[in-house]
Design an enzyme around this catalytic site. Structure first.
Site, PDB file in Angstrom:
ATOM      1  N   SER A 116      14.804  51.799  76.148  1.00 21.41           N
ATOM      2  CA  SER A 116      15.682  52.760  75.488  1.00 21.41           C
ATOM      3  C   SER A 116      17.159  52.394  75.574  1.00 21.41           C
ATOM      4  O   SER A 116      17.561  51.330  75.136  1.00 21.41           O
ATOM      5  CB  SER A 116      15.419  54.142  76.076  1.00 21.41           C
ATOM      6  OG  SER A 116      16.101  55.095  75.345  1.00 21.41           O
ATOM      7  N   HIS A 117      17.952  53.247  76.182  1.00 21.62           N
ATOM      8  CA  HIS A 117      19.405  53.068  76.236  1.00 21.62           C
ATOM      9  C   HIS A 117      19.833  52.187  77.399  1.00 21.62           C
ATOM     10  O   HIS A 117      21.025  51.943  77.561  1.00 21.62           O
ATOM     11  CB  HIS A 117      20.063  54.440  76.374  1.00 21.62           C
ATOM     12  CG  HIS A 117      19.489  55.200  77.533  1.00 21.62           C
ATOM     13  ND1 HIS A 117      18.223  55.733  77.478  1.00 21.62           N
ATOM     14  CD2 HIS A 117      19.951  55.438  78.764  1.00 21.62           C
ATOM     15  CE1 HIS A 117      17.957  56.291  78.641  1.00 21.62           C
ATOM     16  NE2 HIS A 117      18.975  56.134  79.449  1.00 21.62           N
ATOM     17  N   ASP A 281      20.564  54.635  69.808  1.00 21.88           N
ATOM     18  CA  ASP A 281      20.442  53.866  71.053  1.00 21.88           C
ATOM     19  C   ASP A 281      19.562  52.634  70.883  1.00 21.88           C
ATOM     20  O   ASP A 281      19.210  52.254  69.762  1.00 21.88           O
ATOM     21  CB  ASP A 281      19.886  54.764  72.169  1.00 21.88           C
ATOM     22  CG  ASP A 281      18.438  55.137  71.927  1.00 21.88           C
ATOM     23  OD1 ASP A 281      18.031  55.192  70.748  1.00 21.88           O
ATOM     24  OD2 ASP A 281      17.702  55.364  72.907  1.00 21.88           O
ATOM     25  N   ASP A 283      16.385  51.870  71.209  1.00 23.67           N
ATOM     26  CA  ASP A 283      15.132  51.937  70.448  1.00 23.67           C
ATOM     27  C   ASP A 283      15.174  52.937  69.297  1.00 23.67           C
ATOM     28  O   ASP A 283      14.138  53.211  68.675  1.00 23.67           O
ATOM     29  CB  ASP A 283      13.948  52.232  71.376  1.00 23.67           C
ATOM     30  CG  ASP A 283      14.060  53.573  72.074  1.00 23.67           C
ATOM     31  OD1 ASP A 283      15.195  54.018  72.303  1.00 23.67           O
ATOM     32  OD2 ASP A 283      13.023  54.168  72.387  1.00 23.67           O
ATOM     33  N   ASP A 285      15.800  56.232  69.067  1.00 21.65           N
ATOM     34  CA  ASP A 285      15.358  57.631  69.080  1.00 21.65           C
ATOM     35  C   ASP A 285      16.472  58.607  69.428  1.00 21.65           C
ATOM     36  O   ASP A 285      16.344  59.801  69.168  1.00 21.65           O
ATOM     37  CB  ASP A 285      14.120  57.827  69.977  1.00 21.65           C
ATOM     38  CG  ASP A 285      14.321  57.354  71.396  1.00 21.65           C
ATOM     39  OD1 ASP A 285      15.416  56.881  71.725  1.00 21.65           O
ATOM     40  OD2 ASP A 285      13.354  57.448  72.183  1.00 21.65           O
ATOM     41  N   ARG A 286      17.556  58.111  70.012  1.00 21.49           N
ATOM     42  CA  ARG A 286      18.653  59.027  70.343  1.00 21.49           C
ATOM     43  C   ARG A 286      19.701  59.049  69.233  1.00 21.49           C
ATOM     44  O   ARG A 286      19.781  58.116  68.429  1.00 21.49           O
ATOM     45  CB  ARG A 286      19.341  58.579  71.630  1.00 21.49           C
ATOM     46  CG  ARG A 286      18.458  58.639  72.834  1.00 21.49           C
ATOM     47  CD  ARG A 286      19.223  58.310  74.084  1.00 21.49           C
ATOM     48  NE  ARG A 286      18.355  58.500  75.234  1.00 21.49           N
ATOM     49  CZ  ARG A 286      18.771  58.773  76.456  1.00 21.49           C
ATOM     50  NH1 ARG A 286      20.060  58.855  76.697  1.00 21.49           N
ATOM     51  NH2 ARG A 286      17.909  58.949  77.436  1.00 21.49           N
ATOM     52  N   LYS A 380      11.558  61.692  69.347  1.00 25.75           N
ATOM     53  CA  LYS A 380      12.872  62.044  68.851  1.00 25.75           C
ATOM     54  C   LYS A 380      13.327  60.944  67.908  1.00 25.75           C
ATOM     55  O   LYS A 380      12.818  59.826  67.975  1.00 25.75           O
ATOM     56  CB  LYS A 380      13.854  62.267  69.994  1.00 25.75           C
ATOM     57  CG  LYS A 380      14.045  61.115  70.964  1.00 25.75           C
ATOM     58  CD  LYS A 380      14.929  61.599  72.097  1.00 25.75           C
ATOM     59  CE  LYS A 380      15.216  60.507  73.103  1.00 25.75           C
ATOM     60  NZ  LYS A 380      14.138  60.383  74.105  1.00 25.75           N
TER      61      LYS A 380
HETATM   62  C1  G16 Z   1      13.840  59.646  77.810  1.00 29.24           C
HETATM   63  C2  G16 Z   1      12.947  60.796  77.464  1.00 29.24           C
HETATM   64  C3  G16 Z   1      13.755  62.040  77.226  1.00 29.24           C
HETATM   65  C4  G16 Z   1      14.651  62.328  78.398  1.00 29.24           C
HETATM   66  C5  G16 Z   1      15.506  61.116  78.700  1.00 29.24           C
HETATM   67  C6  G16 Z   1      16.291  61.269  79.980  1.00 29.24           C
HETATM   68  O1  G16 Z   1      14.612  59.311  76.713  1.00 29.24           O
HETATM   69  O2  G16 Z   1      12.171  60.523  76.330  1.00 29.24           O
HETATM   70  O3  G16 Z   1      12.870  63.088  77.004  1.00 29.24           O
HETATM   71  O4  G16 Z   1      15.463  63.423  78.138  1.00 29.24           O
HETATM   72  O5  G16 Z   1      14.684  59.989  78.882  1.00 29.24           O
HETATM   73  O6  G16 Z   1      15.417  61.393  81.044  1.00 29.24           O
HETATM   74  P1  G16 Z   1      15.894  61.338  82.526  1.00 29.24           P
HETATM   75  O7  G16 Z   1      16.887  62.479  82.671  1.00 29.24           O
HETATM   76  O8  G16 Z   1      14.654  61.532  83.337  1.00 29.24           O
HETATM   77  O9  G16 Z   1      16.587  60.018  82.759  1.00 29.24           O
HETATM   78  P2  G16 Z   1      14.780  57.808  76.276  1.00 29.24           P
HETATM   79  O10 G16 Z   1      15.674  57.842  75.092  1.00 29.24           O
HETATM   80  O11 G16 Z   1      15.364  57.122  77.482  1.00 29.24           O
HETATM   81  O12 G16 Z   1      13.397  57.327  75.989  1.00 29.24           O
END
Ligand code: G16
Length: 547
Positions: A116-117, A281, A283, A285-286, A380
């Site tokens: 992800s990010h 971000d 991937d 989704d954000r 998302k």
């Molecule tokens: C993931 C999850 C999200 C979550 C985020 C932050 O996002 O899919 O539902 O809100 O992580 O999670 P944490 O607070 O546990 O770090 P992504 O975009 O990283 O896949």
């Protein structure tokens, strides 16, 4: 294609393969440890038995190690009897596009390679997650089954074969398995065109009075945004910046927030600023939404979408309900209450929305962590959110700021901020939570710097669809004036622990809604840091990131 025999390789379990908030995320070098990736992938095949004889979708965000991992997984899929693997060209698929393809072709699920990010590169992060046949992240029951399997695995199946050509669309075969290389953008773009009024958005760009920048942050959304925004919708060439996906995201942190997307923030600020800015971000989704000199909090973005869904083609017939993750501000709840919509509060993690979406209890959902989405996929979706806003701007013919400020006047404003303490000692982070947990019983009714505690608990969620219970999802302290402090530990980091402190204050009075967030939140910040004894327990005077 020459195929050697299927081989069964002897292996030993790794003890650290429990998926976090969103899949298994580790440093690249951990994934490169012999058998590490293979063990996890075999555990998916061993537990997700529909994949045998079924279709698997495969792609990733293009970060370092993506292509190697894809070759490994294709060979293992063939050795495990998967009938067909649909792979994004060059190994690329954004997370929402993977979800779209899993659903559209009624496949048995997908493997998405992304952290992800989190930054990418040889010394940075990699990740893998499994999405089920509904297109959504595997629910806890599935991730736990995969994890249990990783603790006992002693062999995996693979085969020796030439590498698949990932860059040429078309079908190749590997033994009895067909490998189809597909355009990563086409199906997703068609879905967006179905949901949004592209003609109206074209008119918005065509009039020449509106300018935007989309920051792809050298990550997966570059090709998607260029095709949809510039080619299909006619945004001026150059509207998409940092549009070339890079294995290390150009050395930056592909996280769309005010800190990491500073280039975009500068383009929406001051003289000559563009009207609209957005970023996504690693991937895809954000999303982050900016107006001219104006930041839309993700929590507000969800609330504005819920209040305005009737303006948008794909949602004009009405939405069934909304959901937000627990730490997300309660702005969407106020819209739901006013409009008579069902509203749900779920733990952090997109996977918790899937059942509600499948059961049609909700249409829109979102999280403070820059995530918004709808029932169109089960992830998302960053570009979806951008197109929703563009469609709304085209219909309402107002600025981003005017739309949000009008929203606050109608529903009240939920000021919101999040303080992250990254990379702290894990024992210290756990100590903060244990300390808070011990104080929960005594807090209700007490006064903290003039704020009266209404309730204090450790959030637990019972899924209303399947009855599954998820406990210990974060400490919530609610005050009688509607303010809240929430503490939880991140489940997505790869080094030490990250303590997140989420702060929210409600302001119904329009005359006080344009104050600075930092100023409004200061009393709550003081309470939150003192109550959790953050400085003495973690050694940190200040958070690392404030969003
Ligand atoms: C993931 C999850 C999200 C979550 C985020 C932050 O996002 O899919 O539902 O809100 O992580 O999670 P944490 O607070 O546990 O770090 P992504 O975009 O990283 O896949």
């Amino acid at each position: 294609m020459t195929i050697m025999d299927i081989s069964t390789i002897t292996t030993q379990p790794f003890s650290d393969q429990r998926p976090g908030t969103s899949g298994l995320r580790k440093k690249v070098r951990v994934f490169q440890t012999p058998h590490y990736l293979e063990n996890f992938v075999q555990s998916i095949f061993d537990t997700q038995t529909d994949l045998k004889g079924g279709t698997l979708v495969l792609g990733g965000d293009g970060r370092y190690y993506n292509r190697e991992a894809i070759q490994i997984i294709i060979r293992m899929a063939a050795a495990n009897g998967v009938a067909k693997v649909i792979v994004g060209q060059s190994g690329l698929l954004s997370t929402p596009a993977a979800s779209c393809i899993i659903r559209k072709y009624q496949t048995s699920g997908g493997i998405i390679l992304s952290a992800s990010h989190n930054p990418g590169g040889p010394n940075e992060d990699f990740g893998i997650k499994f999405n089920t046949a509904n297109g959504g992240p595997a629910p806890e029951g599935v991730t736990e089954a995969i994890y249990t399997r990783t603790r006992e695995i002693n062999e995996y199946r693979t085969l020796t074969a030439d590498e698949i050509d990932l860059d040429t669309p078309g079908t190749q075969t590997l033994g009895d398995t067909r490998v189809e290389i597909v355009d990563p953008v086409a199906d997703y773009a068609a879905l967006m065109e179905h949901l949004f009024d592209f003609e109206r958005i074209r008119q918005l760009f065509g009039a020449g009075l509106f300018s935007m920048r989309f920051d792809a942050m050298h990550a997966i959304t570059g090709p998607y945004a260029r095709h949809i925004l510039e080619e299909m919708l006619g945004a001026e060439p150059g509207s998409v910046i940092n549009g070339e996906p890079k294995e290390d995201f150009g050395g930056a942190h592909p996280d769309p927030n005010l800190v990491h997307a500073h280039e975009l923030v500068a383009l929406t600020s001051g003289r000559g600023a563009v009207d609209f800015g957005a970023a996504s971000d690693g991937d895809g989704d954000r999303n982050m939404i900016l107006g001219r000199n104006f930041f839309v909090t993700p929590s507000d973005s969800l609330a504005v979408m819920a209040a305005n869904a009737h303006h948008i083609k794909g949602y004009a017939s009405g939405i069934s309900g909304v959901a937000r993750s627990m730490p997300t501000s309660q702005a969407a709840d106020r819209v739901a209450e006013a409009l008579g919509l069902d509203c749900y509060e779920t733990p952090t993690g997109w996977k918790f929305f899937s059942n509600l979406l499948d059961a049609r209890r909700i249409t829109l959902c979102g999280e403070e962590s820059f995530g918004t989405g709808s029932d169109h996929v089960r992830e998302k979706d960053g570009l979806w959110a951008v197109l929703f806003w563009l469609n709304l701007l085209a219909v309402r013919k107002q600025s981003v700021a005017a739309i949000v400020q009008e929203h606050w006047r109608r529903f009240g404003r939920n000021f919101y901020t999040r303080h992250d303490y990254e990379g702290i000692d894990t024992a210290a982070a756990n100590g903060v939570v244990t300390h808070l947990q011990a104080r929960l019983a005594e807090l209700p009714g007490s006064a903290l710097d003039g704020y009266t505690v209404d309730y204090a608990d450790n959030f637990a969620y019972t899924d209303p669809v399947d009855g599954s219970v998820s406990e210990n999802q974060g400490i919530r302290i609610g005050f009688t004036d509607g303010s809240r402090i929430v503490y939880r530990l991140s489940g997505t980091g790869t080094e030490g622990a990250t303590l997140r402190v989420y702060l929210e204050a409600y302001e119904p009075d329009p005359d006080k809604q344009n104050r600075e967030t930092a100023e409004v939140m200061q009393p709550l910040v003081t309470i939150a840091t003192a109550l959790a004894e953050i400085e003495s327990r973690t050694g940190r005077k200040e958070p690392t990131v404030i969003t």
